[in-house]
Design a protein around this motif. Structure first.
Motif, PDB file in Angstrom:
ATOM      1  N   UNK A  23     -31.085 -16.749  -5.161  1.00 54.08           N
ATOM      2  CA  UNK A  23     -32.146 -15.752  -4.983  1.00 54.08           C
ATOM      3  C   UNK A  23     -31.587 -14.346  -4.726  1.00 54.08           C
ATOM      4  N   UNK A  24     -30.276 -14.209  -4.720  1.00 51.37           N
ATOM      5  CA  UNK A  24     -29.596 -12.921  -4.454  1.00 51.37           C
ATOM      6  C   UNK A  24     -29.983 -12.335  -3.101  1.00 51.37           C
ATOM      7  N   UNK A  25     -30.116 -13.203  -2.098  1.00 49.90           N
ATOM      8  CA  UNK A  25     -30.442 -12.765  -0.737  1.00 49.90           C
ATOM      9  C   UNK A  25     -29.170 -12.482   0.044  1.00 49.90           C
ATOM     10  N   UNK A  26     -29.250 -11.524   0.938  1.00 54.61           N
ATOM     11  CA  UNK A  26     -28.148 -11.205   1.838  1.00 54.61           C
ATOM     12  C   UNK A  26     -28.237 -12.129   3.051  1.00 54.61           C
ATOM     13  N   UNK A  27     -27.110 -12.743   3.442  1.00 48.05           N
ATOM     14  CA  UNK A  27     -27.150 -13.640   4.590  1.00 48.05           C
ATOM     15  C   UNK A  27     -25.794 -13.706   5.269  1.00 48.05           C
ATOM     16  N   UNK A  28     -25.828 -14.134   6.537  1.00 49.62           N
ATOM     17  CA  UNK A  28     -24.641 -14.412   7.330  1.00 49.62           C
ATOM     18  C   UNK A  28     -24.757 -15.837   7.837  1.00 49.62           C
ATOM     19  N   UNK A  29     -23.601 -16.457   8.093  1.00 46.40           N
ATOM     20  CA  UNK A  29     -23.576 -17.828   8.591  1.00 46.40           C
ATOM     21  C   UNK A  29     -22.802 -17.849   9.895  1.00 46.40           C
ATOM     22  N   UNK A  30     -23.384 -18.482  10.912  1.00 48.82           N
ATOM     23  CA  UNK A  30     -22.735 -18.611  12.213  1.00 48.82           C
ATOM     24  C   UNK A  30     -22.568 -20.088  12.522  1.00 48.82           C
ATOM     25  N   UNK A  31     -21.332 -20.473  12.851  1.00 47.31           N
ATOM     26  CA  UNK A  31     -21.038 -21.850  13.224  1.00 47.31           C
ATOM     27  C   UNK A  31     -20.394 -21.897  14.595  1.00 47.31           C
ATOM     28  N   UNK A  32     -20.298 -23.090  15.151  1.00 51.56           N
ATOM     29  CA  UNK A  32     -19.708 -23.227  16.480  1.00 51.56           C
ATOM     30  C   UNK A  32     -18.197 -23.406  16.444  1.00 51.56           C
ATOM     31  N   UNK A  33     -17.717 -24.351  15.662  1.00 51.32           N
ATOM     32  CA  UNK A  33     -16.298 -24.715  15.738  1.00 51.32           C
ATOM     33  C   UNK A  33     -15.497 -24.360  14.497  1.00 51.32           C
ATOM     34  N   UNK A  34     -14.190 -24.254  14.695  1.00 52.34           N
ATOM     35  CA  UNK A  34     -13.268 -23.929  13.605  1.00 52.34           C
ATOM     36  C   UNK A  34     -13.258 -25.012  12.530  1.00 52.34           C
ATOM     37  N   UNK A  35     -13.258 -26.291  12.946  1.00 54.86           N
ATOM     38  CA  UNK A  35     -13.186 -27.380  11.981  1.00 54.86           C
ATOM     39  C   UNK A  35     -14.379 -27.374  11.035  1.00 54.86           C
TER      40      UNK A  35
END
Length: 83
Positions: A23-35
């Motif tokens: 959809x050509x949307x701008x987004x960011x992803x946040x996760x908890x752990x490195x693995x």
């Protein structure tokens, strides 16, 4: 412009990345752990921000604009253990 923040790096987040990218949307992803972040990066070629949403809110300096103009949508994929 719509901006989306995905919280979590599991299978549902991977699927949302496919949809948002198409959809050509701008987004960011946040996760908890490195693995889990590394696995997510291998699958999607997108590097999530690591440390969880609390760390992001406390330590990342957001632009000096109203939040409604920075992120329009938040999608959470964090599972909680229920006993």
């Amino acid at each position: 412009m719509e901006n989306v923040i995905l919280i979590g790096t599991g299978p549902m987040a991977v699927d949302y990345v496919k949809v948002l990218t198409a959809m050509s949307k701008s987004f960011s992803v946040i996760g908890r752990g490195e693995n889990s972040a590394n696995i997510f990066k291998q699958i999607t070629d997108i590097q999530p921000i690591v440390g969880g949403i609390e760390n992001y809110i406390l330590n990342i300096h957001l632009p000096q604009i109203p939040n409604s103009q920075f992120y329009n949508h938040l999608i959470e994929f964090i599972s909680k253990n229920v006993s």
